[in-house]
Design a protein around this motif. Structure first.
Motif, PDB file in Angstrom:
ATOM      1  N   GLU A   7       0.832  -1.196   0.000  1.00 15.42           N
ATOM      2  CA  GLU A   7       0.000   0.000   0.000  1.00 15.42           C
ATOM      3  C   GLU A   7       0.873   1.255   0.000  1.00 15.42           C
ATOM      4  O   GLU A   7       1.921   1.294   0.647  1.00 15.42           O
ATOM      5  CB  GLU A   7      -0.921   0.025   1.223  1.00 15.42           C
ATOM      6  N   PRO A   8       0.459   2.306  -0.726  1.00 14.33           N
ATOM      7  CA  PRO A   8       1.226   3.559  -0.715  1.00 14.33           C
ATOM      8  C   PRO A   8       1.273   4.173   0.680  1.00 14.33           C
ATOM      9  O   PRO A   8       0.385   3.938   1.509  1.00 14.33           O
ATOM     10  CB  PRO A   8       0.446   4.453  -1.690  1.00 14.33           C
ATOM     11  N   GLY A   9       2.321   4.962   0.916  1.00 23.14           N
ATOM     12  CA  GLY A   9       2.450   5.675   2.174  1.00 23.14           C
ATOM     13  C   GLY A   9       1.425   6.802   2.281  1.00 23.14           C
ATOM     14  O   GLY A   9       0.575   6.983   1.400  1.00 23.14           O
ATOM     15  N   PRO A  10       1.503   7.638   3.327  1.00 22.19           N
ATOM     16  CA  PRO A  10       0.456   8.617   3.612  1.00 22.19           C
ATOM     17  C   PRO A  10       0.516   9.900   2.798  1.00 22.19           C
ATOM     18  O   PRO A  10      -0.464  10.651   2.769  1.00 22.19           O
ATOM     19  CB  PRO A  10       0.681   8.918   5.097  1.00 22.19           C
ATOM     20  N   CYS A  11       1.636  10.194   2.145  1.00 20.59           N
ATOM     21  CA  CYS A  11       1.805  11.504   1.497  1.00 20.59           C
ATOM     22  C   CYS A  11       1.234  11.514   0.083  1.00 20.59           C
ATOM     23  O   CYS A  11       1.263  10.502  -0.626  1.00 20.59           O
ATOM     24  CB  CYS A  11       3.276  11.884   1.473  1.00 20.59           C
ATOM     25  N   ARG A  12       0.740  12.691  -0.298  1.00 21.88           N
ATOM     26  CA  ARG A  12       0.161  12.864  -1.621  1.00 21.88           C
ATOM     27  C   ARG A  12       0.667  14.172  -2.232  1.00 21.88           C
ATOM     28  O   ARG A  12       1.564  14.825  -1.681  1.00 21.88           O
ATOM     29  CB  ARG A  12      -1.373  12.846  -1.549  1.00 21.88           C
ATOM     30  N   VAL A  13       0.098  14.560  -3.374  1.00 18.89           N
ATOM     31  CA  VAL A  13       0.555  15.734  -4.109  1.00 18.89           C
ATOM     32  C   VAL A  13       0.545  16.981  -3.227  1.00 18.89           C
ATOM     33  O   VAL A  13       1.475  17.800  -3.269  1.00 18.89           O
ATOM     34  CB  VAL A  13      -0.319  15.950  -5.361  1.00 18.89           C
ATOM     35  N   ALA A  14      -0.493  17.175  -2.420  1.00 21.67           N
ATOM     36  CA  ALA A  14      -0.592  18.369  -1.576  1.00 21.67           C
ATOM     37  C   ALA A  14       0.564  18.447  -0.580  1.00 21.67           C
ATOM     38  O   ALA A  14       1.086  19.538  -0.313  1.00 21.67           O
ATOM     39  CB  ALA A  14      -1.928  18.377  -0.837  1.00 21.67           C
ATOM     40  N   ASP A  15       0.966  17.307  -0.029  1.00 25.10           N
ATOM     41  CA  ASP A  15       2.101  17.299   0.904  1.00 25.10           C
ATOM     42  C   ASP A  15       3.389  17.676   0.186  1.00 25.10           C
ATOM     43  O   ASP A  15       4.220  18.421   0.719  1.00 25.10           O
ATOM     44  CB  ASP A  15       2.243  15.911   1.541  1.00 25.10           C
ATOM     45  N   TYR A  16       3.553  17.174  -1.023  1.00 25.01           N
ATOM     46  CA  TYR A  16       4.738  17.501  -1.820  1.00 25.01           C
ATOM     47  C   TYR A  16       4.763  18.993  -2.151  1.00 25.01           C
ATOM     48  O   TYR A  16       5.812  19.647  -2.065  1.00 25.01           O
ATOM     49  CB  TYR A  16       4.747  16.671  -3.095  1.00 25.01           C
ATOM     50  N   ALA A  17       3.607  19.537  -2.509  1.00 28.06           N
ATOM     51  CA  ALA A  17       3.534  20.951  -2.884  1.00 28.06           C
ATOM     52  C   ALA A  17       3.863  21.874  -1.718  1.00 28.06           C
ATOM     53  O   ALA A  17       4.325  23.005  -1.929  1.00 28.06           O
ATOM     54  CB  ALA A  17       2.143  21.264  -3.428  1.00 28.06           C
ATOM     55  N   ASN A  18       3.663  21.421  -0.503  1.00 28.47           N
ATOM     56  CA  ASN A  18       3.909  22.251   0.666  1.00 28.47           C
ATOM     57  C   ASN A  18       5.340  22.161   1.182  1.00 28.47           C
ATOM     58  O   ASN A  18       5.687  22.828   2.159  1.00 28.47           O
ATOM     59  CB  ASN A  18       2.945  21.863   1.799  1.00 28.47           C
ATOM     60  N   LEU A  19       6.169  21.351   0.537  1.00 31.31           N
ATOM     61  CA  LEU A  19       7.565  21.233   0.971  1.00 31.31           C
ATOM     62  C   LEU A  19       8.355  22.485   0.606  1.00 31.31           C
ATOM     63  O   LEU A  19       8.076  23.139  -0.398  1.00 31.31           O
ATOM     64  CB  LEU A  19       8.219  20.022   0.301  1.00 31.31           C
TER      65      LEU A  19
END
Length: 210
Positions: free
Chosen positions: A16-28
């Motif tokens: 199963e994929p981990g918890p992070c998605r595009v929105a988490d990446y965008a906020n880095l």
């Protein structure tokens, strides 16, 4: 929400994929550079001169092919969105004239699978490139994947067949892509002095030997 940053994939990969998605990446923040792979964020290591030299030479070769055939050859860092849980920054990207729709001028990144992705191995990314990205690129429909090992002076050519990569063997001293006939690469290698050591060299249409 705080997010965990990893340097290397776990020894046992989850289904199963981990918890992070595009929105988490965008906020880095811009630094350190990270990739989002199957829902986990991985820090990208600092690049060595040999890595950049090889990546640039391969890009120059593919750029010549792209200019002649109406495609694009691109260098990292550039985001490639492959899934809601996966955004990568491959070392070299080739997009053919048939797939220009993946180039999104408005958003500033690639949305979808390019024809060819190239990764240059380094000590900090070898397992990520050979395991995680191999699986991700195959599932995402990337047509061809080259894994370049400057230390061993070799390239692995992998072609996607029904969602899995198989090794593509060159004919003699020349590799010719079965998926993109405009791409060919002379596989002869030449030793050259380049700090911090000997690396692959592209000359003319490919790797030359001597």
């Amino acid at each position: 929400m705080s997010v965990a940053l990893f340097d290397a994939p776990p020894l046992t990969l989850s289904e199963e994929p981990g918890p992070c998605r595009v929105a988490d990446y965008a906020n880095l923040p811009d630094e350190p550079r990270c990739e989002l792979i199957f829902g986990n964020l991985y820090v990208m290591p600092r690049l060595r001169i040999s890595h950049q030299f090889v990546a640039t030479k391969i890009w120059q070769h593919l750029e010549g092919v792209a200019e002649t055939n109406g495609g694009y050859a691109l260098l990292a860092p550039l985001d490639v969105h492959l899934a809601p849980h996966s955004i990568v920054q491959p070392d070299v990207i080739y997009v053919s004239a048939d797939r220009l729709s993946v180039l999104g001028d408005k958003q500033g990144w690639i949305e979808g699978a390019p024809d060819l992705l190239v990764e240059i191995l380094s000590p900090g990314t070898a397992r990520r490139d050979r395991v995680l990205k191999l699986d991700l690129y195959a599932r995402s429909g990337v047509g061809e994947y080259w894994i370049v090992d400057p230390a061993e002076r070799q390239i692995e050519f992998l072609v996607n067949e029904n969602g899995r990569f198989v090794v593509a063997l060159p004919t003699g001293a020349v590799y010719r892509s079965a998926l993109r006939p405009e791409i060919s690469l002379d596989l002869c290698m030449r030793r050259c002095s380049w700090p911090p050591g000997r690396v692959l060299r592209l000359a003319g249409s490919g790797f030359r030997g001597g």
